[in-house]
Scaffold this motif. Structure first.
Motif, PDB file in Angstrom:
ATOM      1  N   ASP A  94       0.851  -1.172   0.000  1.00 57.67           N
ATOM      2  CA  ASP A  94       0.000   0.000   0.000  1.00 57.67           C
ATOM      3  C   ASP A  94       0.894   1.231   0.000  1.00 57.67           C
ATOM      4  O   ASP A  94       2.004   1.203   0.534  1.00 57.67           O
ATOM      5  CB  ASP A  94      -0.912  -0.012   1.238  1.00 57.67           C
ATOM      6  N   THR A 154      -7.250  -7.129   1.683  1.00 55.77           N
ATOM      7  CA  THR A 154      -7.357  -7.047   3.137  1.00 55.77           C
ATOM      8  C   THR A 154      -5.967  -6.982   3.742  1.00 55.77           C
ATOM      9  O   THR A 154      -5.087  -7.750   3.385  1.00 55.77           O
ATOM     10  CB  THR A 154      -8.091  -8.279   3.704  1.00 55.77           C
ATOM     11  N   PHE A 155      -5.785  -6.046   4.654  1.00 56.90           N
ATOM     12  CA  PHE A 155      -4.559  -5.940   5.438  1.00 56.90           C
ATOM     13  C   PHE A 155      -4.913  -6.414   6.835  1.00 56.90           C
ATOM     14  O   PHE A 155      -5.960  -6.052   7.375  1.00 56.90           O
ATOM     15  CB  PHE A 155      -4.071  -4.490   5.495  1.00 56.90           C
ATOM     16  N   GLU A 156      -4.071  -7.218   7.422  1.00 57.29           N
ATOM     17  CA  GLU A 156      -4.376  -7.784   8.736  1.00 57.29           C
ATOM     18  C   GLU A 156      -3.114  -7.787   9.596  1.00 57.29           C
ATOM     19  O   GLU A 156      -2.066  -8.249   9.166  1.00 57.29           O
ATOM     20  CB  GLU A 156      -4.898  -9.216   8.567  1.00 57.29           C
ATOM     21  N   ARG A 157      -3.247  -7.276  10.806  1.00 55.16           N
ATOM     22  CA  ARG A 157      -2.162  -7.355  11.784  1.00 55.16           C
ATOM     23  C   ARG A 157      -2.328  -8.652  12.559  1.00 55.16           C
ATOM     24  O   ARG A 157      -3.399  -8.927  13.070  1.00 55.16           O
ATOM     25  CB  ARG A 157      -2.295  -6.225  12.808  1.00 55.16           C
ATOM     26  N   ARG A 188      -7.689  -5.014  11.219  1.00 54.14           N
ATOM     27  CA  ARG A 188      -7.887  -5.385   9.820  1.00 54.14           C
ATOM     28  C   ARG A 188      -8.425  -4.178   9.078  1.00 54.14           C
ATOM     29  O   ARG A 188      -9.213  -3.401   9.616  1.00 54.14           O
ATOM     30  CB  ARG A 188      -8.907  -6.519   9.683  1.00 54.14           C
ATOM     31  N   PHE A 245      -5.075   1.757   8.092  1.00 56.23           N
ATOM     32  CA  PHE A 245      -4.353   0.647   8.695  1.00 56.23           C
ATOM     33  C   PHE A 245      -3.211   1.107   9.600  1.00 56.23           C
ATOM     34  O   PHE A 245      -3.084   0.645  10.728  1.00 56.23           O
ATOM     35  CB  PHE A 245      -3.820  -0.280   7.597  1.00 56.23           C
TER      36      PHE A 245
END
Length: 175
Positions: free
Chosen positions: A45, A73-76, A62, A55
């Motif tokens: 990104d 989707t970005f997820e920690r 998320r 984010f």
């Protein structure tokens, strides 16, 4: 769903092989997913975009970008990045998931070996503990010998042979 891994040294051609295999399976009418292992932070990104701010600045667990034809989707997470768990969670409904990297996983694999890229020994010579079976080595080195099938890029049928190995010997995972 079947899982299969492509491993090799940096710059050996893993991504090129992954793309060729994904296109071949798509041509065969199969639903294909891919997972790329990264040992560094994934930068997908651009700083300054709204999604980046959601984010990173908002510290969301998320975050999703949804457009008419694509979702990202970005997820920690600090969870293990085991390819079987990732495929089960995110790739349900696909016929095959090709995984780039994950050389210590239980996945069946082929290794890409190109001598002009690395003088280090191939991974199959010293497998990671618990590593899945080597089904083949894809190489442009005419002198290479290995304890598994050798497929040379010079062979006219290298892509169908590797796709057959992936399909017939991929790790079968139930959703």
């Amino acid at each position: 769903m079947r899982l299969f891994s492509i491993i090799g040294r940096k710059g050996s051609g893993k991504t090129t092989l992954m793309v060729a295999l994904a296109r071949e399976f798509k041509r065969q009418g199969k639903r294909v997913g891919t997972i790329k292992h990264a040992s560094h932070p994934a930068l997908v990104d651009a700083e300054g975009t709204d999604s980046f701010r959601h984010f990173h600045q908002g510290m969301a667990e998320r975050s999703m970008v949804a457009s008419p034809d694509l979702r990202v989707t970005f997820e920690r997470t600090s969870e293990n990045h085991d390819p079987v768990a990732l495929a089960t969670r995110y790739m349900a409904g696909l016929d095959l998931v090709l995984c780039e990297g994950f050389r210590g996983s239980i996945l069946p694999r082929v290794e890409v070996v190109r001598r002009e890229v690395s003088q280090e020994p191939p991974y199959y010579t010293v497998p990671a503990p618990g590593a899945g079976p080597w089904l083949g080595v894809v190489t442009d080195d005419l002198a290479l010998t290995a304890p598994c099938r050798i497929v040379r890029f010079q062979d006219t049928m290298w892509l169908p042979v590797i796709s057959m190995l992936a399909w017939e010997h991929g790790l079968l995972v139930e959703p």
